[in-house]
Write an enzyme that holds these catalytic residues in place. Structure first.
Site, PDB file in Angstrom:
ATOM      1  NE  ARG A  64       1.140   4.446  11.093  1.00 29.17           N
ATOM      2  CZ  ARG A  64       0.809   4.555   9.761  1.00 29.17           C
ATOM      3  NH1 ARG A  64       0.906   3.475   9.061  1.00 29.17           N
ATOM      4  NH2 ARG A  64      -0.047   5.373   9.333  1.00 29.17           N
ATOM      5  CB  ILE A  91      -2.395   3.669   5.582  1.00 26.90           C
ATOM      6  CG1 ILE A  91      -2.355   2.596   4.389  1.00 26.90           C
ATOM      7  CG2 ILE A  91      -3.782   4.072   6.116  1.00 26.90           C
ATOM      8  CD1 ILE A  91      -2.821   3.043   3.235  1.00 26.90           C
ATOM      9  CG  ASN A 106      -3.794   8.055  -2.913  1.00 23.16           C
ATOM     10  OD1 ASN A 106      -2.554   8.291  -3.297  1.00 23.16           O
ATOM     11  ND2 ASN A 106      -4.321   6.960  -3.091  1.00 23.16           N
ATOM     12  CB  THR A 107      -2.520   9.976  -8.160  1.00 23.34           C
ATOM     13  OG1 THR A 107      -1.296   9.203  -7.646  1.00 23.34           O
ATOM     14  CG2 THR A 107      -2.563  11.362  -7.867  1.00 23.34           C
ATOM     15  CG  HIS A 108      -4.782   3.360  -6.775  1.00 15.56           C
ATOM     16  ND1 HIS A 108      -3.595   2.700  -5.985  1.00 15.56           N
ATOM     17  CD2 HIS A 108      -5.318   2.275  -7.297  1.00 15.56           C
ATOM     18  CE1 HIS A 108      -3.834   1.584  -6.261  1.00 15.56           C
ATOM     19  NE2 HIS A 108      -4.760   0.987  -7.149  1.00 15.56           N
ATOM     20  CG  ASP A 140     -11.217   6.843   3.366  1.00 14.71           C
ATOM     21  OD1 ASP A 140     -10.313   6.155   3.222  1.00 14.71           O
ATOM     22  OD2 ASP A 140     -12.386   6.520   3.286  1.00 14.71           O
ATOM     23  CB  ALA A 141      -7.743   6.597   7.768  1.00 11.91           C
TER      24      ALA A 141
HETATM   25  C1  GAR Z   1       1.812   6.372  -9.489  1.00 13.36           C
HETATM   26  O1  GAR Z   1       1.541   5.322 -10.438  1.00 13.36           O
HETATM   27  C2  GAR Z   1       0.911   6.218  -8.393  1.00 13.36           C
HETATM   28  O2  GAR Z   1      -0.581   6.272  -8.512  1.00 13.36           O
HETATM   29  C3  GAR Z   1       1.131   4.977  -7.387  1.00 13.36           C
HETATM   30  O3  GAR Z   1       2.773   5.092  -7.373  1.00 13.36           O
HETATM   31  C4  GAR Z   1       3.092   5.443  -8.925  1.00 13.36           C
HETATM   32  C5  GAR Z   1       4.008   6.449  -8.239  1.00 13.36           C
HETATM   33  O4  GAR Z   1       4.814   6.778  -9.465  1.00 13.36           O
HETATM   34  N1  GAR Z   1       0.343   4.880  -6.169  1.00 13.36           N
HETATM   35  C6  GAR Z   1      -0.087   3.812  -5.624  1.00 13.36           C
HETATM   36  O5  GAR Z   1       0.153   2.732  -6.164  1.00 13.36           O
HETATM   37  C7  GAR Z   1      -0.675   4.090  -4.484  1.00 13.36           C
HETATM   38  N2  GAR Z   1      -1.439   3.082  -4.140  1.00 13.36           N
HETATM   39  P1  GAR Z   1       6.019   8.155  -9.593  1.00 13.36           P
HETATM   40  O6  GAR Z   1       6.807   7.964  -8.146  1.00 13.36           O
HETATM   41  O7  GAR Z   1       6.785   7.653 -10.386  1.00 13.36           O
HETATM   42  O8  GAR Z   1       5.002   9.183  -9.680  1.00 13.36           O
END
Ligand code: GAR
Length: 189
Positions: A64, A91, A106-108, A140-141
């Site tokens: 890793r 991560i 990050n987006t979630h 963050d991490a």
């Molecule tokens: C998005 O909805 C993003 O928020 C999510 O993966 C999807 C990617 O979609 N990320 C997570 O769940 C992070 N924990 P995409 O590849 O079509 O943009």
């Protein structure tokens, strides 16, 4: 503002960033798009758009720590002002966060701190929430942790499947991500 975008899969949110950057609506330069595995649609669409791409394949490294070091070196080579995790399902190490303090976004697809992890949409539905949404935050991490920048709520419909809800969340997520990136880019322009 130079950004490096990290993806693991489809990259549909990335596509909206590519499009907004191309029209000038979003004043950022996408220095490169990187992935943690080969063969992703995210990398293919980036190459189609003429962007630089790189893959630091998790499977190519014995430990890793070696992957962490390789990812950091690959991203640092592009000297980004911000790094954007857009569906990047790994991560990063504390050393990565230290290299980009307050500059890793990050987006979630959930209203953090609720439902972090790889199945934010599924987990929210399984809990039975009536409202979920999306979050853009300084990562963050941890797993989808770190200071929240912006969120949008999305209603859960009785008729929703995980796919239909995730699609609606992604529509909101794209608008939110571009809006956050515009704000971050403002001091650079
Ligand atoms: C998005 O909805 C993003 O928020 C999510 O993966 C999807 C990617 O979609 N990320 C997570 O769940 C992070 N924990 P995409 O590849 O079509 O943009």
């Amino acid at each position: 503002m130079r950004i490096v975008v990290l993806v693991s899969g489809t990259g549909s949110n990335l596509q909206s960033v590519i499009d907004a950057a191309a029209t000038g609506e979003l004043p950022v330069e996408i220095a490169a798009v990187g992935a943690d595995r080969p063969g992703t649609a995210g990398i293919a669409r980036s190459a189609d758009a003429g962007l630089e791409t790189f893959v630091v394949d998790f499977k190519d490294f014995a430990t890793r720590g070696e992957w962490d070091a390789a990812l950091l070196a690959a991203v640092q080579a592009y000297t980004p002002d911000y790094v954007v995790s857009s569906g990047f399902m790994r991560i990063v190490a504390p050393s990565f966060i230290d290299a980009f303090p307050g500059r890793y976004v990050n987006t979630h697809p959930a209203l953090l701190p609720a439902f972090p992890g790889a199945h934010g949409v599924r987990d929210a539905m399984a809990y039975g929430v009536k409202v979920t949404g999306c979050t853009v935050h300084f990562a963050d991490a941890g797993v989808d942790t770190g200071p929240i920048i912006a969120q949008t709520a999305v209603e859960v419909l009785d008729s929703d499947t995980e796919e239909s809800l995730h699609e609606r969340i992604k529509v909101a997520e794209r608008t939110l991500l571009i809006s956050v990136l515009k704000d971050l880019a403002a001091p650079f322009n």
